[in-house]
Design an enzyme around this catalytic site. Structure first.
Site, mmCIF file in Angstrom:
data_model
loop_
_atom_site.group_PDB
_atom_site.id
_atom_site.type_symbol
_atom_site.label_atom_id
_atom_site.label_comp_id
_atom_site.label_asym_id
_atom_site.label_seq_id
_atom_site.Cartn_x
_atom_site.Cartn_y
_atom_site.Cartn_z
ATOM 1 N N CYS A 46 -1.774 -22.331 -52.806
ATOM 2 C CA CYS A 46 -2.834 -23.343 -52.693
ATOM 3 C C CYS A 46 -3.784 -23.343 -53.897
ATOM 4 C CB CYS A 46 -3.624 -23.063 -51.422
ATOM 5 S SG CYS A 46 -5.122 -24.040 -51.292
HETATM 6 N N1 LIG Z 1 -11.658 -28.366 -49.017
HETATM 7 C C1 LIG Z 1 -10.858 -27.255 -48.913
HETATM 8 C C2 LIG Z 1 -9.403 -27.671 -48.936
HETATM 9 C C3 LIG Z 1 -8.504 -26.514 -48.650
HETATM 10 C C4 LIG Z 1 -7.090 -26.992 -48.294
HETATM 11 O O1 LIG Z 1 -6.836 -28.183 -48.067
HETATM 12 N N2 LIG Z 1 -6.147 -26.037 -48.258
HETATM 13 C C5 LIG Z 1 -4.783 -26.373 -47.884
HETATM 14 C C6 LIG Z 1 -3.781 -25.587 -48.694
HETATM 15 S S1 LIG Z 1 -3.653 -26.139 -50.355
HETATM 16 C C7 LIG Z 1 -4.546 -25.964 -46.447
HETATM 17 O O2 LIG Z 1 -4.912 -24.878 -46.048
HETATM 18 N N3 LIG Z 1 -3.867 -26.828 -45.691
HETATM 19 C C8 LIG Z 1 -3.458 -26.536 -44.360
HETATM 20 C C9 LIG Z 1 -3.613 -27.706 -43.458
HETATM 21 O O3 LIG Z 1 -4.235 -28.704 -43.870
HETATM 22 O O4 LIG Z 1 -3.116 -27.624 -42.343
HETATM 23 C C10 LIG Z 1 -11.202 -26.315 -50.040
HETATM 24 O O5 LIG Z 1 -11.308 -26.744 -51.201
HETATM 25 O O6 LIG Z 1 -11.383 -25.136 -49.763
#
Ligand SMILES: N[C@@H](CCC(=O)N[C@@H](CS)C(=O)NCC(=O)O)C(=O)O
Length: 332
Positions: free
Chosen positions: A52
């Protein structure tokens, strides 16, 4: 299970556009000992996976700041499972959570908030003392890491003593904020809006602005005062936030997310030079290679293939061989 799986892997809205949701936990670790979450050694744990890019920001700043012995790191698998991120023992992941023996990230979200209804995202900063999530927004976590643990660090690693005033120096804040804004929408999140688009219209609406923004970064680097780093002689937050997208670009976004109008290495000489300089730097400036040590090209190919495959129902994961090498040498 099938219903849950489709929810976890559904990235685009009904109109084919991907829209990132706001993070739910927004508290702050503070250097003030009387704060709700005071900065203390061995109290906080950073949960993330290496795929990520948002999590990568926090891992990178933890390394750049020398916080490895102060904030514990626990790594999850880079593949999004049917119930979200999980522990596996592969790709550098822990076999299970060392604190509670949990097997998946969602268990922390429910421990912190039993009626939690949002997504279970990384990065996630956990407080061992209060047994809750402090914050799951990378842009806020990195700002805490710049300053709030400084009293626990040697003098030279403290923000005020870094050359140029640190990663987010007062005299550059408005310029860094302004750049972050368009880099976030058009580039950091632009690759996701392009890659997760499920209609031609949504793809077209995002792929061109992405490359216009990359062209704008190339022009920015050509201006006086914007070399070797985005704001001059010192690495700032703007470099950190752009880097985690650029290191995934040629190896994953270009092919897998169809961001293929241009490649960084072939079409953006200044941006590529900036990128190679950060990655290959193993001096004290990067605390012996923080960029290189937190970059995992093989994982990027795997995790984005998996992410797109799950959405389209494909189980195929033939990992593309190129580009070769993953990144060009410093003097290309
Ligand atoms: N706004 C968050 C976004 C984090 C994010 O979207 N992480 C993704 C991985 S790249 C995630 O965990 N996705 C899992 C999901 O949406 O179920 C940040 O910048 O910390």
């Amino acid at each position: 299970m099938a219903e849950q799986e489709s929810q976890v892997h559904r990235h685009a809205d009904a109109d084919g556009h991907f829209r990132r949701k706001d993070s739910a936990f927004r508290s702050t670790v503070s250097s003030n000992p009387d704060a709700e979450f005071p900065a203390e050694r061995d109290r906080y744990v950073l949960y993330l996976n290496y795929g990520c890019p948002w999590a990568h920001r926090t891992n990178l700043v933890r390394s750049l700041k020398g916080l490895e012995n102060i904030i514990q790191l626990v790594v999850l698998d880079p593949e999004l499972g049917p119930e979200g991120w999980f522990f596996s023992g592969r790709w550098g992941s822990a076999e299970k959570d060392p604190l509670y023996g949990f097997t998946k990230l969602s268990q922390f979200y429910f421990k912190a908030q039993p009626d939690y209804q949002g997504r279970y995202t990384v990065p996630m900063l956990w407080d061992k003392r209060k047994e809750t999530i402090v914050n799951n927004e990378s842009g806020e976590i990195i700002r805490m890491l710049y300053t709030e643990f400084d009293h626990l660090l040697p003098e030279e690693l403290r923000e005020a003593n870094r050359p140029g005033g640190g990663f987010y120096p007062a005299h550059l804040r408005s310029e860094i904020d302004a750049m972050n804004e368009w880099v976030y929408h058009k580039i950091n999140n632009g690759v996701y809006k392009t890659g997760f688009a499920t209609t031609q219209e949504a793809y077209d609406a995002n792929v061109y602005p992405l490359f216009e923004a990359l062209d704008r970064v190339e022009q920015h680097l050509a201006q006086p005062g914007h070399q070797p780093y985005l704001f001059g002689e010192n690495i700032t937050e703007a470099d950190i936030r752009l880097y985690t997208t650029i290191c995934r670009f040629d190896v994953a976004y270009y092919l897998i997310f169809r961001c293929n109008l241009k490649m960084i290495r072939h079409d953006y000489p200044l941006l590529d030079r900036w990128y190679r300089r950060l990655y290959h730097d193993e001096t004290q400036r990067t605390r012996g290679g923080a960029f290189k040590k937190t970059t995992f090209f093989g994982i990027y190919k795997f995790n984005y293939l998996k992410a797109l495959g799950k959405r389209s129902g494909s189980t195929q994961t033939i990992i593309p061989a190129g580009p070769f090498p993953d990144i060009l040498p410093l003097e290309a």
